[in-house]
Design a protein around this motif. Structure first.
Motif, PDB file in Angstrom:
ATOM      1  N   ASN A   1       0.815  -1.219   0.000  1.00 13.89           N
ATOM      2  CA  ASN A   1       0.000   0.000   0.000  1.00 13.89           C
ATOM      3  C   ASN A   1       0.851   1.272   0.000  1.00 13.89           C
ATOM      4  OD1 ASN A   1       0.971  -0.112   2.592  1.00 13.89           O
ATOM      5  ND2 ASN A   1      -1.020   0.079   3.599  1.00 13.89           N
ATOM      6  N   ASN A   2       2.170   1.126  -0.070  1.00 11.92           N
ATOM      7  CA  ASN A   2       3.083   2.271  -0.101  1.00 11.92           C
ATOM      8  C   ASN A   2       4.261   1.988  -1.040  1.00 11.92           C
ATOM      9  OD1 ASN A   2       4.252   4.764   0.592  1.00 11.92           O
ATOM     10  ND2 ASN A   2       5.476   3.816   2.201  1.00 11.92           N
ATOM     11  N   PRO A   3       3.991   1.603  -2.282  1.00 13.51           N
ATOM     12  CA  PRO A   3       5.086   1.251  -3.187  1.00 13.51           C
ATOM     13  C   PRO A   3       5.800   2.488  -3.733  1.00 13.51           C
ATOM     14  CG  PRO A   3       3.040   1.202  -4.386  1.00 13.51           C
ATOM     15  CD  PRO A   3       2.688   1.507  -2.946  1.00 13.51           C
ATOM     16  N   TYR A   4       6.968   2.268  -4.285  1.00 11.01           N
ATOM     17  CA  TYR A   4       7.627   3.344  -5.035  1.00 11.01           C
ATOM     18  C   TYR A   4       6.783   3.693  -6.251  1.00 11.01           C
ATOM     19  CZ  TYR A   4      11.845   2.697  -2.271  1.00 11.01           C
ATOM     20  OH  TYR A   4      12.736   2.625  -1.245  1.00 11.01           O
ATOM     21  N   SER A   5       6.171   2.670  -6.822  1.00 10.69           N
ATOM     22  CA  SER A   5       5.327   2.830  -8.001  1.00 10.69           C
ATOM     23  C   SER A   5       4.316   1.695  -8.031  1.00 10.69           C
ATOM     24  CB  SER A   5       6.200   2.795  -9.262  1.00 10.69           C
ATOM     25  OG  SER A   5       5.411   2.734 -10.421  1.00 10.69           O
ATOM     26  N   GLN A   6       3.149   1.946  -8.603  1.00 11.65           N
ATOM     27  CA  GLN A   6       2.120   0.911  -8.738  1.00 11.65           C
ATOM     28  C   GLN A   6       2.481  -0.114  -9.810  1.00 11.65           C
ATOM     29  OE1 GLN A   6      -0.560   0.279  -6.924  1.00 11.65           O
ATOM     30  NE2 GLN A   6      -0.202   2.009  -5.564  1.00 11.65           N
ATOM     31  N   VAL A   7       3.502   0.197 -10.612  1.00  8.45           N
ATOM     32  CA  VAL A   7       3.928  -0.707 -11.679  1.00  8.45           C
ATOM     33  C   VAL A   7       5.376  -1.123 -11.462  1.00  8.45           C
ATOM     34  CG1 VAL A   7       2.280   0.187 -13.367  1.00  8.45           C
ATOM     35  CG2 VAL A   7       4.560   1.204 -13.214  1.00  8.45           C
ATOM     36  N   GLY A   8       5.766  -2.222 -12.098  1.00  7.00           N
ATOM     37  CA  GLY A   8       7.121  -2.750 -11.961  1.00  7.00           C
ATOM     38  C   GLY A   8       8.197  -1.791 -12.447  1.00  7.00           C
ATOM     39  N   GLY A   9       9.429  -2.129 -12.127  1.00  5.05           N
ATOM     40  CA  GLY A   9      10.559  -1.246 -12.373  1.00  5.05           C
ATOM     41  C   GLY A   9      11.102  -1.215 -13.788  1.00  5.05           C
ATOM     42  N   LEU A  10      10.497  -1.950 -14.709  1.00  8.31           N
ATOM     43  CA  LEU A  10      10.913  -1.936 -16.111  1.00  8.31           C
ATOM     44  C   LEU A  10       9.717  -1.635 -16.992  1.00  8.31           C
ATOM     45  CD1 LEU A  10      13.121  -5.158 -16.267  1.00  8.31           C
ATOM     46  CD2 LEU A  10      13.934  -2.801 -16.214  1.00  8.31           C
ATOM     47  N   ALA A  11       9.982  -1.024 -18.133  1.00 10.05           N
ATOM     48  CA  ALA A  11       8.919  -0.776 -19.109  1.00 10.05           C
ATOM     49  C   ALA A  11       9.509  -0.883 -20.505  1.00 10.05           C
ATOM     50  CB  ALA A  11       8.310   0.608 -18.906  1.00 10.05           C
ATOM     51  N   ILE A  12       8.656  -1.200 -21.445  1.00  7.12           N
ATOM     52  CA  ILE A  12       9.045  -1.232 -22.850  1.00  7.12           C
ATOM     53  C   ILE A  12       8.369  -0.047 -23.526  1.00  7.12           C
ATOM     54  CG2 ILE A  12       9.123  -2.573 -24.976  1.00  7.12           C
ATOM     55  CD1 ILE A  12      10.621  -3.821 -22.525  1.00  7.12           C
ATOM     56  N   LEU A  13       9.180   0.802 -24.125  1.00  7.55           N
ATOM     57  CA  LEU A  13       8.682   1.981 -24.826  1.00  7.55           C
ATOM     58  C   LEU A  13       8.614   1.697 -26.312  1.00  7.55           C
ATOM     59  CD1 LEU A  13      10.890   4.706 -23.086  1.00  7.55           C
ATOM     60  CD2 LEU A  13       8.644   3.866 -22.387  1.00  7.55           C
ATOM     61  N   TYR A  14       7.602   2.250 -26.946  1.00  2.14           N
ATOM     62  CA  TYR A  14       7.445   2.128 -28.394  1.00  2.14           C
ATOM     63  C   TYR A  14       7.217   3.521 -28.960  1.00  2.14           C
ATOM     64  CZ  TYR A  14       6.687  -2.829 -27.460  1.00  2.14           C
ATOM     65  OH  TYR A  14       6.824  -4.130 -27.044  1.00  2.14           O
ATOM     66  N   GLY A  15       7.697   3.753 -30.140  1.00  4.68           N
ATOM     67  CA  GLY A  15       7.488   5.035 -30.800  1.00  4.68           C
ATOM     68  C   GLY A  15       8.326   5.119 -32.048  1.00  4.68           C
ATOM     69  N   ASN A  16       8.377   6.314 -32.622  1.00  5.02           N
ATOM     70  CA  ASN A  16       9.097   6.460 -33.882  1.00  5.02           C
ATOM     71  C   ASN A  16      10.602   6.217 -33.741  1.00  5.02           C
ATOM     72  OD1 ASN A  16       9.327   8.892 -32.435  1.00  5.02           O
ATOM     73  ND2 ASN A  16       9.679  10.060 -34.306  1.00  5.02           N
ATOM     74  N   LEU A  17      11.158   6.367 -32.557  1.00  4.32           N
ATOM     75  CA  LEU A  17      12.580   6.093 -32.351  1.00  4.32           C
ATOM     76  C   LEU A  17      12.824   4.641 -31.914  1.00  4.32           C
ATOM     77  CD1 LEU A  17      13.778   9.328 -30.537  1.00  4.32           C
ATOM     78  CD2 LEU A  17      13.983   8.739 -32.949  1.00  4.32           C
ATOM     79  N   ALA A  18      11.762   3.961 -31.541  1.00  2.00           N
ATOM     80  CA  ALA A  18      11.892   2.573 -31.081  1.00  2.00           C
ATOM     81  C   ALA A  18      10.666   1.790 -31.538  1.00  2.00           C
ATOM     82  CB  ALA A  18      12.032   2.534 -29.567  1.00  2.00           C
ATOM     83  N   GLU A  19      10.525   1.623 -32.823  1.00  2.99           N
ATOM     84  CA  GLU A  19       9.344   0.951 -33.365  1.00  2.99           C
ATOM     85  C   GLU A  19       9.211  -0.491 -32.880  1.00  2.99           C
ATOM     86  OE1 GLU A  19       9.598   1.452 -37.581  1.00  2.99           O
ATOM     87  OE2 GLU A  19       9.149   3.599 -37.471  1.00  2.99           O
ATOM     88  N   GLN A  20      10.333  -1.169 -32.654  1.00  5.04           N
ATOM     89  CA  GLN A  20      10.307  -2.551 -32.179  1.00  5.04           C
ATOM     90  C   GLN A  20      10.393  -2.645 -30.657  1.00  5.04           C
ATOM     91  OE1 GLN A  20      13.255  -4.803 -34.299  1.00  5.04           O
ATOM     92  NE2 GLN A  20      12.473  -4.167 -36.284  1.00  5.04           N
ATOM     93  N   GLY A  21      10.530  -1.506 -30.003  1.00  3.10           N
ATOM     94  CA  GLY A  21      10.568  -1.459 -28.550  1.00  3.10           C
ATOM     95  C   GLY A  21      11.940  -1.152 -27.999  1.00  3.10           C
ATOM     96  N   ALA A  22      11.952  -0.498 -26.867  1.00  6.08           N
ATOM     97  CA  ALA A  22      13.180  -0.172 -26.152  1.00  6.08           C
ATOM     98  C   ALA A  22      12.930  -0.368 -24.659  1.00  6.08           C
ATOM     99  CB  ALA A  22      13.597   1.265 -26.427  1.00  6.08           C
ATOM    100  N   VAL A  23      13.895  -0.938 -23.964  1.00  8.29           N
ATOM    101  CA  VAL A  23      13.768  -1.208 -22.531  1.00  8.29           C
ATOM    102  C   VAL A  23      14.208   0.022 -21.754  1.00  8.29           C
ATOM    103  CG1 VAL A  23      14.501  -2.706 -20.631  1.00  8.29           C
ATOM    104  CG2 VAL A  23      14.296  -3.639 -22.948  1.00  8.29           C
ATOM    105  N   ILE A  24      13.406   0.383 -20.751  1.00  8.56           N
ATOM    106  CA  ILE A  24      13.785   1.463 -19.849  1.00  8.56           C
ATOM    107  C   ILE A  24      13.618   0.968 -18.415  1.00  8.56           C
ATOM    108  CG2 ILE A  24      11.478   2.484 -19.871  1.00  8.56           C
ATOM    109  CD1 ILE A  24      12.853   5.215 -19.488  1.00  8.56           C
ATOM    110  N   LYS A  25      14.565   1.339 -17.582  1.00  6.43           N
ATOM    111  CA  LYS A  25      14.464   1.014 -16.159  1.00  6.43           C
ATOM    112  C   LYS A  25      13.757   2.187 -15.489  1.00  6.43           C
ATOM    113  CE  LYS A  25      16.940  -0.394 -12.086  1.00  6.43           C
ATOM    114  NZ  LYS A  25      18.022  -1.190 -11.578  1.00  6.43           N
ATOM    115  N   SER A  26      12.438   2.111 -15.460  1.00  7.88           N
ATOM    116  CA  SER A  26      11.643   3.195 -14.889  1.00  7.88           C
ATOM    117  C   SER A  26      11.913   3.365 -13.397  1.00  7.88           C
ATOM    118  CB  SER A  26      10.150   2.960 -15.147  1.00  7.88           C
ATOM    119  OG  SER A  26       9.760   1.689 -14.701  1.00  7.88           O
TER     120      SER A  26
END
Length: 168
Positions: free
Chosen positions: A109-134
């Motif tokens: 009930n008091n996390p750093y974030s409601q989601v895990g510490g990694l995310a995959i970003l997609y966009g025009n610079l990373a059409e196939q995805g890029a890993v970010i350590k959120s």
């Protein structure tokens, strides 16, 4: 993998997990990481995300078992109750685990974030995805500005050293 997400994640884990899945013939794709991340709260930070906390601090605060037990309190069965190498189920193994220091392992009930510490970003610079350590991000999670792009790491390093990349 979910436990790694709860502890801030490692971008190397993504590479290893995808390779293991490929070798095992398991259909696991980069996009699946965001699905897992949505089901896991980020409840522990370790170095380098938080330079004062290391694995021995996690151990002192209840260990990975305490992290896993706290993960089950979210109500999303992201951890499967499989047999462990010791012959007991995972849930049996973590049944008596407890958090001994909530400054190291946070409550669900008091996390750093409601989601895990990694995310995959997609966009025009990373059409196939890029890993970010959120988990390592501080401040705003929005960037507005000009992107400086290079065709590879050697070109990027040369551009940085030549002053072509500016802070901000």
């Amino acid at each position: 993998f979910a436990v790694d997400m709860a502890m801030g994640g490692s971008t190397n884990t993504v590479l290893h997990l995808l390779a293991i899945a490929n070798e095992a013939g398991v259909n696991f794709q980069l996009k699946d990481i965001n699905i897992i991340s949505q089901r896991v709260s980020h409840i522990a930070k370790i170095s380098p995300s938080l330079s004062t906390i290391h694995m021995e601090d996690i151990n002192r605060a209840g260990g990975v078992n305490a992290v896993m037990k706290e993960m089950t309190k979210r109500g999303d069965d992201v951890l499967l109750d499989n047999l462990t190498i010791g012959g007991e189920t995972l849930y049996e193994k973590i049944a008596d685990a407890e958090i001994k220091d909530t400054n190291v392992i946070r409550r669900i009930n008091n996390p750093y974030s409601q989601v895990g510490g990694l995310a995959i970003l997609y966009g025009n610079l990373a059409e196939q995805g890029a890993v970010i350590k959120s988990a390592g991000l501080t401040g705003s999670r929005v960037f507005t500005g000009k992107a400086v792009c290079y065709d590879g790491q050697p070109e990027a390093i040369a551009g940085i050293l030549a002053g072509e990349v500016k802070a901000g």
